[in-house]
Design a protein around this motif. Sequence first.
Motif, PDB file in Angstrom:
ATOM      1  N   VAL A 153       0.833  -1.485  -0.043  1.00 21.38           N
ATOM      2  CA  VAL A 153      -0.209   0.092  -0.128  1.00 21.38           C
ATOM      3  C   VAL A 153       0.996   1.200  -0.008  1.00 21.38           C
ATOM      4  N   HIS A 154       0.679   2.051  -0.775  1.00 20.22           N
ATOM      5  CA  HIS A 154       1.259   3.531  -1.054  1.00 20.22           C
ATOM      6  C   HIS A 154       0.896   4.150   0.086  1.00 20.22           C
ATOM      7  N   LEU A 155       1.445   4.612   0.978  1.00 17.80           N
ATOM      8  CA  LEU A 155       0.996   5.504   1.912  1.00 17.80           C
ATOM      9  C   LEU A 155       1.232   7.054   1.902  1.00 17.80           C
ATOM     10  N   ALA A 156       2.185   7.511   1.336  1.00 15.77           N
ATOM     11  CA  ALA A 156       2.588   8.883   1.350  1.00 15.77           C
ATOM     12  C   ALA A 156       3.577   8.999   0.425  1.00 15.77           C
ATOM     13  N   ASN A 157       3.930  10.356  -0.025  1.00 16.34           N
ATOM     14  CA  ASN A 157       5.224  10.692  -0.709  1.00 16.34           C
ATOM     15  C   ASN A 157       5.410  12.070  -0.388  1.00 16.34           C
ATOM     16  N   HIS A 158       6.659  12.177  -0.202  1.00 15.40           N
ATOM     17  CA  HIS A 158       7.131  13.818   0.215  1.00 15.40           C
ATOM     18  C   HIS A 158       8.305  14.048  -0.896  1.00 15.40           C
ATOM     19  N   ASN A 159       7.958  15.021  -1.514  1.00  6.08           N
ATOM     20  CA  ASN A 159       8.861  15.641  -2.594  1.00  6.08           C
ATOM     21  C   ASN A 159       9.579  16.939  -2.505  1.00  6.08           C
ATOM     22  N   ARG A 160      10.913  16.994  -2.547  1.00 11.53           N
ATOM     23  CA  ARG A 160      11.415  18.501  -2.388  1.00 11.53           C
ATOM     24  C   ARG A 160      12.140  18.873  -3.604  1.00 11.53           C
ATOM     25  N   GLN A 161      11.995  19.888  -3.951  1.00 13.05           N
ATOM     26  CA  GLN A 161      12.672  20.438  -5.283  1.00 13.05           C
ATOM     27  C   GLN A 161      13.522  21.655  -4.807  1.00 13.05           C
ATOM     28  N   PHE A 162      14.960  21.578  -4.900  1.00 11.09           N
ATOM     29  CA  PHE A 162      15.723  22.585  -4.766  1.00 11.09           C
ATOM     30  C   PHE A 162      16.117  23.580  -5.911  1.00 11.09           C
ATOM     31  N   ALA A 163      15.799  23.191  -6.924  1.00  9.76           N
ATOM     32  CA  ALA A 163      16.019  24.078  -8.072  1.00  9.76           C
ATOM     33  C   ALA A 163      15.045  23.707  -9.220  1.00  9.76           C
ATOM     34  N   ARG A 164      15.010  24.879  -9.932  1.00 10.26           N
ATOM     35  CA  ARG A 164      13.940  24.665 -11.052  1.00 10.26           C
ATOM     36  C   ARG A 164      14.523  23.705 -12.191  1.00 10.26           C
ATOM     37  N   LEU A 165      13.779  22.707 -12.856  1.00 11.42           N
ATOM     38  CA  LEU A 165      14.201  21.626 -13.853  1.00 11.42           C
ATOM     39  C   LEU A 165      13.637  22.210 -15.153  1.00 11.42           C
ATOM     40  N   SER A 166      14.362  21.766 -16.017  1.00 13.49           N
ATOM     41  CA  SER A 166      14.071  22.175 -17.261  1.00 13.49           C
ATOM     42  C   SER A 166      14.466  21.076 -18.307  1.00 13.49           C
ATOM     43  N   VAL A 167      13.638  21.126 -19.501  1.00  8.30           N
ATOM     44  CA  VAL A 167      13.608  20.194 -20.493  1.00  8.30           C
ATOM     45  C   VAL A 167      15.151  20.167 -21.220  1.00  8.30           C
ATOM     46  N   GLY A 168      15.561  18.767 -21.455  1.00  7.93           N
ATOM     47  CA  GLY A 168      17.195  18.900 -21.720  1.00  7.93           C
ATOM     48  C   GLY A 168      18.100  18.596 -20.797  1.00  7.93           C
ATOM     49  N   ASP A 169      17.451  19.044 -19.384  1.00  7.92           N
ATOM     50  CA  ASP A 169      18.471  18.425 -18.258  1.00  7.92           C
ATOM     51  C   ASP A 169      18.631  17.088 -18.205  1.00  7.92           C
ATOM     52  N   ARG A 170      19.851  16.941 -17.573  1.00  8.09           N
ATOM     53  CA  ARG A 170      20.035  15.287 -17.463  1.00  8.09           C
ATOM     54  C   ARG A 170      20.387  14.888 -15.957  1.00  8.09           C
ATOM     55  N   LEU A 171      19.677  14.197 -15.479  1.00  6.91           N
ATOM     56  CA  LEU A 171      19.653  13.768 -13.935  1.00  6.91           C
ATOM     57  C   LEU A 171      20.388  12.497 -13.629  1.00  6.91           C
ATOM     58  N   ASP A 172      21.208  12.631 -12.481  1.00  8.12           N
ATOM     59  CA  ASP A 172      21.559  11.072 -11.945  1.00  8.12           C
ATOM     60  C   ASP A 172      20.670  10.859 -10.992  1.00  8.12           C
ATOM     61  N   LEU A 173      20.109   9.440 -10.976  1.00  4.96           N
ATOM     62  CA  LEU A 173      18.907   9.386 -10.040  1.00  4.96           C
ATOM     63  C   LEU A 173      19.515   8.360  -9.306  1.00  4.96           C
ATOM     64  N   HIS A 174      19.441   8.227  -7.997  1.00  6.65           N
ATOM     65  CA  HIS A 174      19.935   7.375  -7.018  1.00  6.65           C
ATOM     66  C   HIS A 174      18.572   6.914  -5.998  1.00  6.65           C
ATOM     67  N   VAL A 175      18.289   5.583  -6.079  1.00  3.71           N
ATOM     68  CA  VAL A 175      17.265   5.190  -5.078  1.00  3.71           C
ATOM     69  C   VAL A 175      17.665   3.976  -4.305  1.00  3.71           C
ATOM     70  N   GLN A 176      17.440   4.278  -2.955  1.00  6.19           N
ATOM     71  CA  GLN A 176      17.787   3.217  -2.019  1.00  6.19           C
ATOM     72  C   GLN A 176      16.806   3.356  -0.771  1.00  6.19           C
ATOM     73  N   CYS A 177      16.760   2.303   0.159  1.00 13.06           N
ATOM     74  CA  CYS A 177      15.930   2.331   1.446  1.00 13.06           C
ATOM     75  C   CYS A 177      16.487   3.075   2.379  1.00 13.06           C
ATOM     76  N   GLY A 178      15.193   3.566   3.022  1.00 13.42           N
ATOM     77  CA  GLY A 178      15.356   4.501   4.059  1.00 13.42           C
ATOM     78  C   GLY A 178      14.911   4.006   5.331  1.00 13.42           C
ATOM     79  N   ALA A 179      14.054   4.760   6.424  1.00 10.39           N
ATOM     80  CA  ALA A 179      13.815   4.508   7.471  1.00 10.39           C
ATOM     81  C   ALA A 179      12.352   3.402   7.605  1.00 10.39           C
ATOM     82  N   MET A 180      12.364   2.915   8.734  1.00 12.58           N
ATOM     83  CA  MET A 180      11.377   1.884   8.743  1.00 12.58           C
ATOM     84  C   MET A 180      10.208   2.387  10.067  1.00 12.58           C
ATOM     85  N   TYR A 181       8.948   2.219  10.003  1.00  7.24           N
ATOM     86  CA  TYR A 181       8.124   2.436  11.123  1.00  7.24           C
ATOM     87  C   TYR A 181       7.085   1.424  11.323  1.00  7.24           C
ATOM     88  N   ALA A 182       6.411   1.436  12.508  1.00 15.54           N
ATOM     89  CA  ALA A 182       5.642   0.473  12.778  1.00 15.54           C
ATOM     90  C   ALA A 182       4.243   0.986  12.782  1.00 15.54           C
TER      91      ALA A 182
END
Length: 426
Positions: free
Chosen positions: A174-203
């Motif tokens: 079940v997808h409970l929530a999403n928290h997104n933070r943008q620190f700078a404007r993104l533009s078409v043509g930009d190239r991003l390096d994407l890193h995905v990993q595990c974070g905290a756990m909650y009961a």
Amino acid sequence: MPDNQLSSPVAVASRTDSPTDSPSSRVSSTAHTPDTPDTPDTPAQSSAKPRASTSPGHGSPAQLTPETLWSAIWPNTPPAQDVRQIAHPPSPIALYLRALMSSRKPARAQPMPSLAFERRNVPLDGDAIARYARLCGFSPDHGVPPTWPHLLAFSQHMLLMTDRTFPFAMLGMVHLANHNRQFARLSVGDRLDLHVQCGAMYAHDKGQVFTVLTTARRDGNIVWTGESLYLRTGVTDPLGAPYRSELRADATLVTSEKFLAPADLGRQYARVSGDYNPIHLWPLTAKLFGFERPIVHGMWSFARSLATVLPAQAGDQLDLLVEFKTPLRLPGEATLWRERDAHDSKRGKWISTVDTPNTSSNARPPTLPLGALNALPTPPLPVAGNVFELRDATGTVPHLRGRWQSFDAPAATDPLSTDTFDPDRS
């Protein structure tokens, strides 16, 4: 069969770094804090201004190294030890075959692996963004929608949650929530390096909540982050501090718009997002997983709501939070509720928190995307924001609750040209 053989369409290379913390210590040291009442701002906080970037629209705030940003954004989660480089994302069929093969994993509490998947030099494609923006209701003046990087990293989320070292079966999460933070404007043509990993756990009283962290870098600078929270039901004795929602029901909200969700919306969104979860596609495939009818993708509901409430000139530094409550079945109808004085973003209105305070007794202190950074002498305060809810047609049952905040002044309009970004393009 080794896990990397299951993902043969993916070029995988492992890198091992020196550990700075153990998975078990990360579980106990990172937690959602309990709800706390609002407290008056101190004089220093009241006069604090958002810090400008070194170059408007590009790069991270001044004096901040990538390492400093990482430790500030994820203070209790060190970078993963096992980082696998992805040259090309696998097909949706390959991803869901992996999900099916993970379905026999037992539902018991276990620490998350110190594992990450990375894709480098991922382009922001104007045609793909235009198709997504049109389906979700974003205007050209919004530029690259701030939810778009989440879609770019979706295949990495799938690879992580279907890896043989991942402790839970993916199907039925079940997808409970999403928290997104943008620190700078993104533009078409930009190239991003994407890193995905595990974070905290909650009961959670229904099982185990875990987080998946996404970090997007441009030219080495962190420009966007995402924290996705998922619930694996049926897990006994879950790990971590108790999970707590950050957003509360607000009786002061008023209805502002009605959304119609056609029967094929799930298939439309799957084509632009790559998320072909069977519960969103057809009545038959939805019934296989316990739903009478297909349900809307939660991230479409969030994006559609955000496209309406977010001003086109909301600034470059944004903090977006959504919590999913109940599914919206297809075909269906929903109503958008927002603060009484909030203006329609399509009219170009700037919403000031001074003009539209949240008077609800459930109002919470803002989540400051840059407040933890040591390079900032005082934490910035949001200069604009709005809370909203997407409810059923009668306005009584919430499908989601959300909040957006901006931490810099309205930027000069810098829409993408219609040659590269046109939501009306077929």
